[in-house]
Design an enzyme around this catalytic site. Structure first.
Site, mmCIF file in Angstrom:
data_model
loop_
_atom_site.group_PDB
_atom_site.id
_atom_site.type_symbol
_atom_site.label_atom_id
_atom_site.label_comp_id
_atom_site.label_asym_id
_atom_site.label_seq_id
_atom_site.Cartn_x
_atom_site.Cartn_y
_atom_site.Cartn_z
ATOM 1 N N SER A 1 23.106 100.215 50.427
ATOM 2 C CA SER A 1 22.905 101.970 50.446
ATOM 3 C C SER A 1 21.328 101.529 49.566
ATOM 4 O O SER A 1 20.181 102.089 48.957
ATOM 5 C CB SER A 1 24.011 101.906 48.733
ATOM 6 O OG SER A 1 24.790 102.693 49.403
ATOM 7 N N LYS B 1 18.368 104.064 39.205
ATOM 8 C CA LYS B 1 19.990 104.545 39.775
ATOM 9 C C LYS B 1 20.481 105.410 38.894
ATOM 10 O O LYS B 1 20.420 104.421 38.209
ATOM 11 C CB LYS B 1 20.254 104.168 40.695
ATOM 12 C CG LYS B 1 21.319 104.663 42.088
ATOM 13 C CD LYS B 1 21.881 103.930 42.858
ATOM 14 C CE LYS B 1 22.864 104.174 43.907
ATOM 15 N NZ LYS B 1 23.503 103.133 44.482
ATOM 16 N N SER C 1 22.952 104.754 49.708
ATOM 17 C CA SER C 1 23.068 105.995 48.565
ATOM 18 C C SER C 1 21.881 106.102 47.502
ATOM 19 O O SER C 1 21.476 107.131 46.678
ATOM 20 C CB SER C 1 24.354 105.395 47.735
ATOM 21 O OG SER C 1 24.819 104.469 47.339
#
Lengths: 100, 458
Positions: free
Chosen positions: B159, B60, B135
């Site tokens: 997330s 990420k 997210s």
């Protein structure tokens, strides 16, 4: 309680160092109002005498000896280079004492 | 021949050990796949052409990889280059993992659909008109589409679990303090955790074995010994006490999701688990608590992004103008909204009414879970009340927030949780994944992995 006015939004934006357009101020006045109304439902709960929880690990006062130790293997100058404005080993900023 | 879509870390290690494939061939196969699939899904923000041979992993873009951009999905860090490796990245590299690239996310990890990314949304591999979820949008999509064997995401309120449930992947949120956050760009520091995304529960255990443990560079990490998570997987779940909170089946839960979760619970019973209904009375207040605590911590954490030390800088006549213009041009709308709310609730005269109140309710939420875990091993329920929404389907900020309704509790109480695929629903003739959530008490990762694995291998 959560009656957010346009003046409140302007004041908060100033504290948060965010510049808003007139349109954004109008939009945010409505949005912040409805979010704060939603979170105000916590007032339904009686929390008299309840200790606040700031963290959940149970860890307290994690100490290390007060000695500088290298952890960064790279060139410290790279950190200065990350600054948008820099000069040699210094980060450049606009004058702090200028103006009002 | 190797199929990159169905390959797991476990199988990859086996074929590498048998020398059926070289680490370089493995990396190349996944890079090729990434180049084919990424233009359709927008899951990778950057792909590393020179990735070494090894177990292919995506990270990420909130987690630092030395010498590579780390944008946090935000314009304000668009050109920021990480000057060191996060501890988790270092640990992975030391164990034969190859970092293939950085994945898309909502701006500064704030969002539930991935649509807040400054670089465009990540599409759902099951339906390109729908979001992958946020997210950790890119991380779940690369795993679901076979563009990496696993990925690192992160969690503040769901997330990893939430988007995993929308993409048929496994999303694992470890206990607060179990994994180092050194090199993870902070959002809300009393909640943030690094979270692995994998195809299987077995793989989640393998990743945990690689990255869990104390780190001198993160003083919030625990000194507790790390068990071998893979060893826990093979124990059966006969007699294990499973709690099902009645509040998780209240109004707002999609009927297809409800049916899939109820079926999964029956299957756990068939595997020998003792299932009983419990009550978590604070469920209704968790989201409001979360959306006070998070913006408050966000407003403090993001103060460092001011156009001076790193990231996007706007020109101004004086210092104040540089701050204000850099921040309003650099941060996305949702980030600005949260900074504003946090600034308000922390400001003089409002602190007790909002932040302190929320911290007190947080105590009551923790007590709810303490009570249930006294006589239960795990808690199960839906990960998300709905399946993946269409692009643009959520409009009002509160609509986005409501998707987190079942996931924020684990973060607030510092628990561990996992989302595992539990079948599909169908919307407009397209099959969409549904996720089963299993939550465990602090540092009981082994137990939820055990239950998740038993369910997965049913």
């Amino acid at each position: 309680m959560p009656d957010i006015t346009r003046e409140d939004v302007e004041h908060i934006a100033k504290l948060a160092r965010i510049k808003l357009t007139e349109e954004e101020k109008t939009k945010l006045t409505g949005e912040l109002g409805s979010i704060l109304t939603y979170v105000s439902k916590l007032n339904e709960i009686d929390t008299t005498g309840v200790e606040p929880t700031a963290q959940v690990t149970g860890l307290e006062n994690v100490f290390r000896s007060d000695q500088a130790a290298p952890w960064y293997e790279g060139n410290p100058h790279d950190l200065v280079e990350a600054a948008p404005e820099h000069d040699g080993q210094y980060v450049k900023v606009k004058g702090v004492m200028e103006g009002k | 021949m190797m199929n990159v879509e169905t390959l797991t870390i476990k199988k990859a290690r086996e074929i590498l050990a048998k020398k059926e494939i070289s680490p370089e061939e493995l990396t190349q196969a996944f890079l090729k796949r990434a180049h084919e699939e990424n233009p359709r899904l927008n899951a990778y923000l950057s792909i590393f052409e020179n990735a070494p041979g090894g177990i292919p992993c995506a990270v990420k873009d909130l987690i630092m990889v030395e010498g590579e951009k780390c944008t946090a999905g935000s314009k304000i860090l668009e050109n920021y280059v990480a000057s060191y490796d996060a501890t988790v990245v270092k640990k992975l590299r030391a164990q034969g993992v190859s970092i293939l690239g950085k994945t898309n996310l909502d701006d500064s990890a704030m969002g539930t659909t991935g649509e807040n990314s400054a670089f465009g949304p990540t599409l759902n591999p099951y339906d390109h008109t729908r979001v992958a979820g946020g997210s950790s949008s890119g991380s779940v999509a690369v795993v679901a589409a076979g563009m990496a064997l696993f990925a690192l995401g992160s969690e503040t309120g769901g997330s990893a679990r939430l988007p995993a449930s929308w993409t048929g992947t496994v999303g694992f949120k470890p206990t607060y303090g179990r994994i180092s956050r050194h090199g993870l760009i902070p959002m809300a520091s009393s909640l943030d955790q690094v979270a692995p995304i994998t195809k299987t529960v077995e793989d989640a255990a393998l990743v945990m074995n690689m990255i869990a443990g104390h780190d001198a560079l993160d003083s919030t990490t625990s000194q507790l010994a790390v068990p071998d998570y893979s060893r826990a997987l093979d124990e059966d779940i006969k007699g294990l006490r499973v709690a099902v909170p009645k509040e998780y089946f209240a109004k707002g839960l999609d009927s297809q999701v409800e049916a899939a979760i109820k079926k999964a619970i029956t299957q756990l019973e068939a595997l020998g688990a003792h299932v009983s209904e419990v009550s978590l009375p604070m469920t209704d207040y968790a989201l409001a608590t979360y959306y006070i605590i998070v913006p408050a911590e966000v407003s403090a954490n993001l103060a460092r992004l001011d156009g001076i030390r790193y990231g996007y800088a706007s020109q101004g006549d004086n210092l104040l103008e540089v701050y204000e213009k850099s921040r309003s041009e650099g941060f996305g709308k949702e980030v600005q909204r949260r900074i504003m709310i946090g600034t308000y609730t922390l400001s003089a005269g409002y602190y007790d009414a909002y932040y302190k109140k929320a911290q007190q309710v947080r105590t009551l939420i923790c007590r709810d879970f303490d009570r249930v875990f006294k006589d239960h091993d795990v808690i199960v329920g839906p990960t998300s009340p709905v399946m993946a929404p269409k692009l643009g389907e959520f409009k009002d900020p509160l609509q986005f927030y409501l998707a987190d309704v079942f996931t924020v509790q684990a973060n607030l109480a510092g628990l561990c949780g996992i989302s595992v695929p539990c079948g599909f629903g169908e919307i407009d003739g397209v099959k969409l994944p549904i996720g089963l959530q299993i939550m465990g008490n602090k540092f009981e990762e082994a137990k939820i992995l055990q239950v998740a694995h038993a369910y997965e291998s049913r």
